[in-house]
Design an enzyme around this catalytic site. Structure first.
Site, PDB file in Angstrom:
ATOM      1  N   TYR A  15     -14.357  29.341 -39.418  1.00  0.00           N
ATOM      2  CA  TYR A  15     -14.912  28.368 -38.468  1.00  0.00           C
ATOM      3  C   TYR A  15     -13.957  27.222 -38.132  1.00  0.00           C
ATOM      4  CZ  TYR A  15     -19.252  30.758 -39.615  1.00  0.00           C
ATOM      5  OH  TYR A  15     -20.213  31.702 -39.809  1.00  0.00           O
ATOM      6  N   HIS A  20     -17.656  24.638 -32.237  1.00  0.00           N
ATOM      7  CA  HIS A  20     -18.821  24.173 -32.994  1.00  0.00           C
ATOM      8  C   HIS A  20     -18.416  23.221 -34.118  1.00  0.00           C
ATOM      9  CE1 HIS A  20     -23.015  24.818 -32.617  1.00  0.00           C
ATOM     10  NE2 HIS A  20     -23.221  25.631 -33.634  1.00  0.00           N
ATOM     11  N   TYR A  64     -23.913  24.527 -43.771  1.00  0.00           N
ATOM     12  CA  TYR A  64     -23.837  25.249 -42.499  1.00  0.00           C
ATOM     13  C   TYR A  64     -24.671  24.496 -41.459  1.00  0.00           C
ATOM     14  CZ  TYR A  64     -21.247  28.930 -44.762  1.00  0.00           C
ATOM     15  OH  TYR A  64     -20.296  29.605 -45.461  1.00  0.00           O
ATOM     16  N   ASN A  66     -26.985  25.115 -39.283  1.00  0.00           N
ATOM     17  CA  ASN A  66     -28.432  25.238 -39.093  1.00  0.00           C
ATOM     18  C   ASN A  66     -29.262  24.505 -40.137  1.00  0.00           C
ATOM     19  OD1 ASN A  66     -27.446  26.865 -37.112  1.00  0.00           O
ATOM     20  ND2 ASN A  66     -28.409  28.738 -37.829  1.00  0.00           N
ATOM     21  N   ASP A  91     -20.868  18.989 -30.924  1.00  0.00           N
ATOM     22  CA  ASP A  91     -20.396  19.667 -29.715  1.00  0.00           C
ATOM     23  C   ASP A  91     -21.565  19.791 -28.741  1.00  0.00           C
ATOM     24  OD1 ASP A  91     -21.307  22.944 -30.085  1.00  0.00           O
ATOM     25  OD2 ASP A  91     -21.287  21.695 -31.873  1.00  0.00           O
ATOM     26  N   ASN A 112     -28.639  23.879 -32.806  1.00  0.00           N
ATOM     27  CA  ASN A 112     -29.314  24.133 -34.087  1.00  0.00           C
ATOM     28  C   ASN A 112     -29.085  23.044 -35.128  1.00  0.00           C
ATOM     29  OD1 ASN A 112     -30.560  26.479 -33.198  1.00  0.00           O
ATOM     30  ND2 ASN A 112     -28.806  27.742 -33.763  1.00  0.00           N
TER      31      ASN A 112
END
Length: 186
Positions: A15, A20, A64, A66, A91, A112
């Site tokens: 990532y 993101h 993470y 979410n 973002d 999310n």
């Protein structure tokens, strides 16, 4: 005065430097400029810094995207920071690349990370810095888009946009949301 600055992103090498993860990228650059290090603490990578007699607590949630609300809620309570002194760096597909918008509150707009923060805190009146990433993806490919890196034509602009984001953070903690919005939201 104490402030919690939350950079949203996902942990893991796959990532790094994705759209993101712009929240992580901004805080990493701020830490580099200030000569401070992040430590793996409860639910987040955590760092502290002083700026004009204010204490800034920087977190990059390790939950993470979410589940970002878990880290935000924990550190707000642990550090006793009121919601108006929390700034979330996120973002945003709804605004063009190169645009930065500070907002005192707002909807999650399908994001999310913001959805989970709102659900966990039970409110959406926390300031957020929205970093425009545009929406240049084919229908149904949104996830692939946000989890991909910035385009070659965007790369050269990133350092200046990240520096501007850092200026906005410093303005937010010194003069507040309204004056910072007047100065930076164009």
């Amino acid at each position: 005065m104490k402030y919690l600055i939350v950079g949203l992103g996902n942990i893991g090498p796959e990532y790094v430097d994705t759209r993101h993860n712009i929240g992580f990228m901004i805080l990493d650059e701020l830490a580099k400029q200030e000569g401070i290090k992040f430590y793996n603490m409860r639910l987040a990578y955590y760092a502290e810094m002083q700026y004009k007699s204010r204490s800034l607590y920087l977190i990059k949630p390790t939950t993470y995207m979410n589940l970002s609300g878990k880290a935000v809620s924990y550190w707000m309570k642990d550090l006793k920071i009121p919601i108006e002194n929390v700034l979330v760096l996120v973002d945003d597909l709804a605004i063009p690349f190169g645009s930065l918008r500070l907002k005192p509150k707002g909807s999650a707009a399908g994001h999310n990370g913001l959805k989970h923060i709102e659900a966990t805190l039970g409110r959406n009146d926390y300031p957020r810095l929205r970093f425009g990433i545009s929406d240049n993806y084919p229908k149904g490919r949104q996830v692939d888009y946000v989890l991909s890196g910035f385009d070659d034509d965007e790369q050269p602009e990133l350092p200046a946009l990240i520096d501007r984001s850092i200026e906005i953070i410093k303005s937010f903690v010194t003069v507040g949301t309204e004056l910072t919005m007047t100065r930076f939201n164009k």
